[in-house]
Enzyme design. Structure first.
Site, PDB file in Angstrom:
ATOM      1  N   HIS A  47       0.831  -1.202   0.000  1.00 39.79           N
ATOM      2  CA  HIS A  47       0.000   0.000   0.000  1.00 39.79           C
ATOM      3  C   HIS A  47       0.868   1.256   0.000  1.00 39.79           C
ATOM      4  CE1 HIS A  47      -3.751  -2.274   1.623  1.00 39.79           C
ATOM      5  NE2 HIS A  47      -3.724  -2.227   0.311  1.00 39.79           N
ATOM      6  N   GLU A 133      -5.851  -8.215   3.660  1.00 40.00           N
ATOM      7  CA  GLU A 133      -5.314  -9.326   4.446  1.00 40.00           C
ATOM      8  C   GLU A 133      -6.439 -10.115   5.116  1.00 40.00           C
ATOM      9  OE1 GLU A 133      -2.665 -10.141   8.422  1.00 40.00           O
ATOM     10  OE2 GLU A 133      -2.139  -8.380   7.222  1.00 40.00           O
ATOM     11  N   SER A 231      -3.043   2.090   4.199  1.00 35.51           N
ATOM     12  CA  SER A 231      -2.066   1.227   4.873  1.00 35.51           C
ATOM     13  C   SER A 231      -2.459   1.066   6.334  1.00 35.51           C
ATOM     14  CB  SER A 231      -0.663   1.831   4.763  1.00 35.51           C
ATOM     15  OG  SER A 231       0.230   1.214   5.657  1.00 35.51           O
TER      16      SER A 231
END
Length: 321
Positions: A47, A133, A231
């Site tokens: 990111h 994720e 991020s």
């Protein structure tokens, strides 16, 4: 004598790239050398827009879904955040060359979740809904085998399936250490027999960067986190700085993002970078402050990092084998 006001900059260490990010970027670059452009990359490899744009100039083509890549023997790289099992299966069905750049520490969480599932446990994943994720980790197991919890309140409101006899938890690797500890404590209080990871899931880089910010932030009038708004580990650094007592803590991607009204009248500034932010952007931020202040820079180090992750086997040189 300079007519600029003095500014003491406390530069956090460790900061910036972690071993998983270095490996992911190296995977794309090695694939470009081996196969030539274009190399397709599903989702941002990490990111950070600066990193993504640099790889684009070398021939990487970033896509969100596999159907954006043409069928055939072109490589497609899966990002450091990991993907659901259905993604490499779909790549294989279309004869694409699948290259997995998933951080090994994320893969560790995937394997933990699989082991718990094989042992008949319902898996509770501590993480942020919608993060790549989290999507990848939940996609390792069948629908309903993983339940997501984000907060202590989620734990209290959790309704378990009637057949859930044993429980286990895993976590996203880029969370706030303190927030996660609170959620884990709530899980253990409500479910005393819940199984946890053998070793902490939050990665070493996330932990080290947060500890450095905790050390620096109480001394600072302001703190800059260099990183992207999407991020997770960068956002957590900003939150950690605020909780540690820093008056102004901001996440910026480039020097042009700095609100100079917010950062006026400083005496001490903290600077750090998320795990996907390159050092050149940290230098850019310091240079921007040096145009307005007489800067002195002190590095505050809380840990040494020597972690290295090798490239996937299909990209290693023969000598490395």
């Amino acid at each position: 004598m300079s007519d600029k006001p003095p500014l003491r900059i406390l530069l956090c260490a460790p900061r910036g790239f972690c071993a998983g990010v270095v490996r992911a970027i190296d995977v794309v670059e090695a694939a470009l050398v081996r196969f030539g452009p274009p190399v397709y990359v599903r989702h941002e490899i990490v990111h950070n827009r600066y990193v993504v744009d640099a790889l684009k100039r070398k021939g990487a083509v970033f896509i969100e879904e596999l159907d954006e890549a043409p069928d055939g023997d072109r490589p497609v790289v899966f990002s450091a955040h990991g993907v659901a099992k259905s993604v490499p299966a779909a790549a294989k069905a279309r004869n694409l060359i699948a290259i997995d750049a998933t951080c090994p520490l994320v893969t560790k969480v995937h394997r933990e979740a699989e082991i718990h599932h094989k042992r008949g446990r319902l898996v509770l994943l501590i993480g942020h809904a919608g993060h790549p994720e989290v999507i990848g980790t939940m996609g390792q197991l069948p629908d309903g085998a993983v339940l997501l919890v984000e907060t202590v309140a989620d734990v209290a409101a959790l309704v378990l399936p009637a057949d859930a006899e044993e429980l286990a938890y895993v976590t996203q690797t880029t969370l706030s250490i303190d927030d996660t500890a609170d959620v884990v404590a709530a899980l253990k209080a409500r479910f005393p027999l819940i199984n946890g990871p053998y070793k902490e899931d939050i990665c070493y880089a996330t932990t080290n960067r947060q500890e450095a910010v905790k050390r620096v932030a109480p001394e600072c009038d302001g703190l800059v986190v260099v990183g992207a708004p999407n991020s997770s580990n960068s956002q957590r650094l900003r939150e950690v700085a605020e909780r540690a007592g820093c008056r102004v803590a901001r996440l910026v991607q480039r020097a042009t993002d700095i609100d100079w009204d917010e950062f006026s009248g400083l005496r001490t500034l903290g600077v750090t970078a998320g795990a996907s932010a390159p050092e050149i952007l940290v230098e850019e931020i310091i240079d921007a402050f040096a145009e307005r202040y007489a800067v002195t820079v002190e590095t505050v180090s809380t840990a040494d990092e020597s972690v290295f992750f090798p490239l996937p086997r299909e990209l290693r040189a023969p000598a490395a084998e």
